[in-house]
Design an enzyme around this catalytic site. Structure first.
Site, mmCIF file in Angstrom:
data_model
loop_
_atom_site.group_PDB
_atom_site.id
_atom_site.type_symbol
_atom_site.label_atom_id
_atom_site.label_comp_id
_atom_site.label_asym_id
_atom_site.label_seq_id
_atom_site.Cartn_x
_atom_site.Cartn_y
_atom_site.Cartn_z
ATOM 1 N N ASP A 8 88.222 48.812 109.603
ATOM 2 C CA ASP A 8 89.008 49.561 110.566
ATOM 3 C C ASP A 8 88.088 50.014 111.702
ATOM 4 O O ASP A 8 86.950 49.525 111.827
ATOM 5 C CB ASP A 8 89.731 50.727 109.881
ATOM 6 N N HIS A 9 88.549 50.947 112.494
ATOM 7 C CA HIS A 9 87.787 51.425 113.649
ATOM 8 C C HIS A 9 86.471 52.085 113.260
ATOM 9 O O HIS A 9 85.494 51.991 114.005
ATOM 10 C CB HIS A 9 88.634 52.394 114.478
ATOM 11 N N CYS A 66 85.756 51.059 105.635
ATOM 12 C CA CYS A 66 86.546 52.116 106.272
ATOM 13 C C CYS A 66 85.717 53.394 106.221
ATOM 14 O O CYS A 66 84.578 53.367 105.761
ATOM 15 C CB CYS A 66 87.928 52.265 105.632
ATOM 16 N N GLY A 69 85.457 54.383 102.456
ATOM 17 C CA GLY A 69 85.397 53.221 101.569
ATOM 18 C C GLY A 69 86.483 53.245 100.514
ATOM 19 O O GLY A 69 86.789 52.223 99.918
ATOM 20 N N GLY A 71 89.931 54.019 100.770
ATOM 21 C CA GLY A 71 91.172 53.343 101.162
ATOM 22 C C GLY A 71 91.024 51.832 101.145
ATOM 23 O O GLY A 71 91.918 51.103 100.691
ATOM 24 N N HIS A 99 77.388 43.946 86.243
ATOM 25 C CA HIS A 99 78.247 44.324 85.126
ATOM 26 C C HIS A 99 79.737 44.139 85.395
ATOM 27 O O HIS A 99 80.501 43.917 84.459
ATOM 28 C CB HIS A 99 78.007 45.778 84.737
ATOM 29 N N ARG A 110 81.195 56.219 107.111
ATOM 30 C CA ARG A 110 80.780 57.565 107.499
ATOM 31 C C ARG A 110 79.624 58.109 106.664
ATOM 32 O O ARG A 110 79.105 59.189 106.956
ATOM 33 C CB ARG A 110 81.966 58.521 107.408
ATOM 34 N N ARG A 133 79.207 40.693 77.201
ATOM 35 C CA ARG A 133 80.109 41.806 76.910
ATOM 36 C C ARG A 133 80.840 42.282 78.166
ATOM 37 O O ARG A 133 81.962 42.787 78.084
ATOM 38 C CB ARG A 133 79.360 42.964 76.248
#
Length: 144
Positions: A8-9, A66, A69, A71, A99, A110, A133
């Site tokens: 995004d912006h 974003c 992070g 959203g 993992h 940000r 595993r």
């Protein structure tokens, strides 16, 4: 290797920085991200096409960006084939691949600086999935 990227912006600067960094390392980029400064947009409009591209197997990995992070990761993880990891530290990037076999990295624009973000990207793409595993656990993630 082909990498899909969307932002995004808040992620425009980092998207350009990452694109240039990866291209210099020989990666190919499919850019779904917003590219203008000064306009506010909805992250979902750029994350959905990025995640869908990776989910369909058209890219090896994806990067979504974003502000927090969160959203971007939530949106990307709506696709059954996606394992998007929110990453803000190098060790988390390593573990997300080793993992969790994450195929999309979600970055909080940000909360990262340009040097750290490039280190995180490099670790993410250089780390192989351990399997074993961890594969068994990944197979238990989808509910459908």
């Amino acid at each position: 290797m082909l990498i899909a990227i969307g932002s995004d912006h808040t992620g425009v600067y980092y998207k350009h920085l990452i694109n240039n960094f990866l291209i210099k390392k020989g990666y190919k980029i499919k850019d779904f991200g917003f590219s203008k400064y000064g306009k506010i947009v909805d992250y979902t409009d750029f994350i959905h096409p990025t995640a869908e591209f990776v989910a369909k197997g058209k890219a090896n990995f994806g990067i979504v960006i974003c502000g927090s992070g969160n959203g971007a990761a939530i949106t990307a993880n709506k696709y059954k084939e996606i394992r998007a990891a929110l990453v803000w530290e190098k060790k988390i990037a390593f573990l997300a691949r080793k993992h969790n076999n994450a195929n999309i990295i979600s970055l909080p624009a940000r909360f990262l600086d340009k040097n750290k973000i490039l280190e995180i990207i490099e670790i993410f793409f250089k780390t192989d999935f351990e399997g074993g595993r961890h594969q068994i656990r990944i197979e238990k993630i989808p509910i459908n």
